[in-house]
Enzyme design. Sequence first.
Site, PDB file in Angstrom:
ATOM      1  CE  LYS A 199      -4.054  -1.970   0.024  1.00 51.74           C
ATOM      2  NZ  LYS A 199      -3.669  -3.293  -0.459  1.00 51.74           N
TER       3      LYS A 199
HETATM    4  N1  T4K Z   1      -9.780  -4.405   1.120  1.00 45.64           N
HETATM    5  C1  T4K Z   1      -9.183  -4.130  -0.040  1.00 45.64           C
HETATM    6  C2  T4K Z   1      -9.920  -3.360  -1.082  1.00 45.64           C
HETATM    7  C3  T4K Z   1      -7.862  -4.558  -0.271  1.00 45.64           C
HETATM    8  O1  T4K Z   1      -7.248  -4.302  -1.450  1.00 45.64           O
HETATM    9  C4  T4K Z   1      -7.193  -5.283   0.731  1.00 45.64           C
HETATM   10  C5  T4K Z   1      -5.853  -5.789   0.510  1.00 45.64           C
HETATM   11  C6  T4K Z   1      -7.862  -5.524   1.958  1.00 45.64           C
HETATM   12  C7  T4K Z   1      -9.161  -5.071   2.103  1.00 45.64           C
HETATM   13  C8  T4K Z   1      -7.227  -6.247   3.092  1.00 45.64           C
HETATM   14  O2  T4K Z   1      -6.149  -5.493   3.679  1.00 45.64           O
HETATM   15  P1  T4K Z   1      -4.892  -6.298   4.344  1.00 45.64           P
HETATM   16  O3  T4K Z   1      -5.428  -7.304   5.325  1.00 45.64           O
HETATM   17  O4  T4K Z   1      -4.102  -6.955   3.240  1.00 45.64           O
HETATM   18  O5  T4K Z   1      -4.141  -5.197   5.033  1.00 45.64           O
HETATM   19  C9  T4K Z   1      -2.237  -8.024  -2.246  1.00 45.64           C
HETATM   20  C10 T4K Z   1      -2.148  -7.740  -0.754  1.00 45.64           C
HETATM   21  O6  T4K Z   1      -1.727  -8.864  -0.033  1.00 45.64           O
HETATM   22  C11 T4K Z   1      -3.400  -7.200  -0.166  1.00 45.64           C
HETATM   23  O7  T4K Z   1      -3.024  -6.521   1.005  1.00 45.64           O
HETATM   24  C12 T4K Z   1      -4.068  -6.217  -1.107  1.00 45.64           C
HETATM   25  N2  T4K Z   1      -5.321  -5.723  -0.626  1.00 45.64           N
HETATM   26  C13 T4K Z   1      -4.294  -6.858  -2.444  1.00 45.64           C
HETATM   27  C14 T4K Z   1      -4.914  -5.896  -3.418  1.00 45.64           C
HETATM   28  O8  T4K Z   1      -3.071  -7.240  -2.988  1.00 45.64           O
HETATM   29  P2  T4K Z   1      -1.675 -10.132  -3.741  1.00 45.64           P
HETATM   30  O9  T4K Z   1      -2.361 -11.426  -3.768  1.00 45.64           O
HETATM   31  O10 T4K Z   1      -1.704  -9.313  -4.936  1.00 45.64           O
HETATM   32  O11 T4K Z   1      -0.176 -10.512  -3.467  1.00 45.64           O
HETATM   33  P3  T4K Z   1       1.020 -10.024  -2.609  1.00 45.64           P
HETATM   34  O12 T4K Z   1       0.592  -9.366  -1.377  1.00 45.64           O
HETATM   35  O13 T4K Z   1       1.872 -11.184  -2.415  1.00 45.64           O
HETATM   36  O14 T4K Z   1       1.853  -8.996  -3.496  1.00 45.64           O
HETATM   37  C15 T4K Z   1       1.423  -8.212  -4.542  1.00 45.64           C
HETATM   38  C16 T4K Z   1       2.634  -7.781  -5.352  1.00 45.64           C
HETATM   39  O15 T4K Z   1       3.472  -6.940  -4.590  1.00 45.64           O
HETATM   40  C17 T4K Z   1       3.481  -8.948  -5.809  1.00 45.64           C
HETATM   41  O16 T4K Z   1       3.653  -8.820  -7.170  1.00 45.64           O
HETATM   42  C18 T4K Z   1       4.796  -8.802  -5.120  1.00 45.64           C
HETATM   43  C19 T4K Z   1       4.825  -7.390  -4.595  1.00 45.64           C
HETATM   44  N3  T4K Z   1       5.359  -7.318  -3.241  1.00 45.64           N
HETATM   45  C20 T4K Z   1       4.668  -7.910  -2.226  1.00 45.64           C
HETATM   46  C21 T4K Z   1       5.156  -7.830  -0.935  1.00 45.64           C
HETATM   47  C22 T4K Z   1       4.386  -8.479   0.189  1.00 45.64           C
HETATM   48  C23 T4K Z   1       6.563  -6.653  -3.024  1.00 45.64           C
HETATM   49  O17 T4K Z   1       7.182  -6.157  -3.966  1.00 45.64           O
HETATM   50  N4  T4K Z   1       7.038  -6.582  -1.753  1.00 45.64           N
HETATM   51  C24 T4K Z   1       6.376  -7.119  -0.690  1.00 45.64           C
HETATM   52  O18 T4K Z   1       6.838  -6.987   0.462  1.00 45.64           O
HETATM   53  O19 T4K Z   1      -2.375  -9.365  -2.495  1.00 45.64           O
END
Ligand code: T4K
Length: 403
Positions: A199
Site C-alpha cells: 500500500k
Molecule cells: N480491502 C481491499 C480493497 C484490499 O485491497 C485489501 C488488501 C484488503 C481489504 C485487506 O487489507 P490487508 O489485510 O491486506 O491489510 C495483495 C495484498 O496482499 C493485499 O493486502 C491487497 N489488498 C491486495 C490488493 O493485494 P496479492 O495477492 O496481490 O499478493 P502479494 O501481497 O503477495 O503482493 C502483490 C505484489 O506486490 C506482488 O507482485 C509482489 C509485490 N510485493 C509484495 C510484498 C508483500 C513486493 O514487492 N514486496 C512485498 O513486500 O495481495
Amino acid sequence: MKNTVADLAVLGGTPTFPQVLQVGTPSVGERSRLFERLNTALDNRWLTNGALVREFEERIAELAGVRHCVATCSGTMALQLLYQATGLTGEIIMPAMTYVATAHAASMLGLTPVFADIDPETGCLDPQQVETVLTPRTSGIVGVHLWGRPCAADELEKVAKEHGLTLVFDAAHALGCSHQGRRIGGFGSAEMFSFHATKVVNCFEGGAVATDDDALAGELRVLRTFGITTDGRSLGVGTNAKMTEASAAMGLTSLDAFTETMRHNRANHARYCSALRGCSGLTVVDFDEAQDPNWQYVIVKIDEAVTGIHRDLVMRILRAENTGAQRYFSPACHQLEPYRSQRPVPLPHTERLAEQVLALPTGPAVSAVDIDRICSIVRCAVSHGPELADRLGPSPTRPFAIS
Ligand code: T4K
C-alpha cells in the site's frame, strides 16, 4: 524497447527486466529513520501497542480528518473488528469488485456478504443497485473506494439513512483522498485503511479504523485487545488484533515519505497516460484531481473486442518480460468460492470490468524509463493483438514465486 512481436520474451526475445518489477513495490521511506524508531522501541523494551502505535494513530487520524484512529495488525482484522463493533447481523451489501478480504472479513463473523453491481463508469458500488438487493435481513452496507477512487459515499449515506442501515467503508486504497471536499475516513460510521506492504503507506502488515464516533472507537480498542479494557474488565469476546511497535515504526517512516511517494506516483501515472495515449482498445483509468487522488494504482482496461487480445494474454506477455502485472480485481468476489456456489448472482458490469483490468507497476522504485519500457511491451502486444492471440493461444498465467 519492444518494437516487433519477435522482440517479445514470450516468443524467445530477451526479457525487458533482469529482475521482476513488481506492482506493489513497497514505499519504505528513509531507512535510517526506520532503524532509529526500531531502536527506540528496543531501548524502551516496549514492542507492541505502545508509544509508536499511538503516534501512528494520531498521524493517521489527522490525515483522515477524524477524531480517532484504531490501528490493527492488518486491514482484514480492522474490517472484522469494524463489522463486529458496529453490530452488523445477517446480510451486508457490498460490491464484488474488491479484494476478497472485504467479503471474507464478514464471512468470518457468520455474516452473509450480498454483492450488488457497480457503476460501470467508476467501478464502485452503485447506490441504485444496492436498493435492488435489500431484504429484511440486511443490516448494513460496505462501500469500497476502489483503487483510491472515492465511491458514491454521500448517495450511499442517503440509502443507508432511508433504510435504517449501518454504513461503513473499505478505504484500503484511499488514504489521503477526499470526496466532495470531505476527507476519506470520515464517511459513514467508520472507514478502514490497509497498511499492507504493497500500500501507499505500509506497516509491513497493518490496518486501522478511522472514525469520529467516540463510543465506537472505544469498542474497537477493547475488541482489539481480547475484549479486555485497559483497567482489566472483560466486556465480552475479543481478539488479538494489536499492531506491533515495529509495524508502527515502518508506518511512521513510510508516512514521512507519503507526500513524495504520491508526487512520484502522480508523475508515473501521467507518464503511463501519455505513453499509452491513442492505443486503441486500451484505457488508462484516470482520477479526478479534485478528489485528492493518492495515485497508488495504475490500472489499464483492455477491451478484447477492439484489441483482439485478452487481458490475460497481455499479462502473460508482460510477465515473460519480468513485469509483475496484477489483475486487481479478477475474478471478482462473487466469482470466487465459497460465494459462487453459495449465492450465484449475475453482476454484468462487475464481470465486464473484471475481464478487462490490469494493474501495472508503479511506486517509488519504478522510474520513467521503466514505464517507457513497460508501455512499449503493452503497445506491441495490443497493436498485434490478433496475431499474438493466434500464435500464443489461451494459456494459464505463470505465477511468480515469492522471493
Ligand atoms: N480491502 C481491499 C480493497 C484490499 O485491497 C485489501 C488488501 C484488503 C481489504 C485487506 O487489507 P490487508 O489485510 O491486506 O491489510 C495483495 C495484498 O496482499 C493485499 O493486502 C491487497 N489488498 C491486495 C490488493 O493485494 P496479492 O495477492 O496481490 O499478493 P502479494 O501481497 O503477495 O503482493 C502483490 C505484489 O506486490 C506482488 O507482485 C509482489 C509485490 N510485493 C509484495 C510484498 C508483500 C513486493 O514487492 N514486496 C512485498 O513486500 O495481495
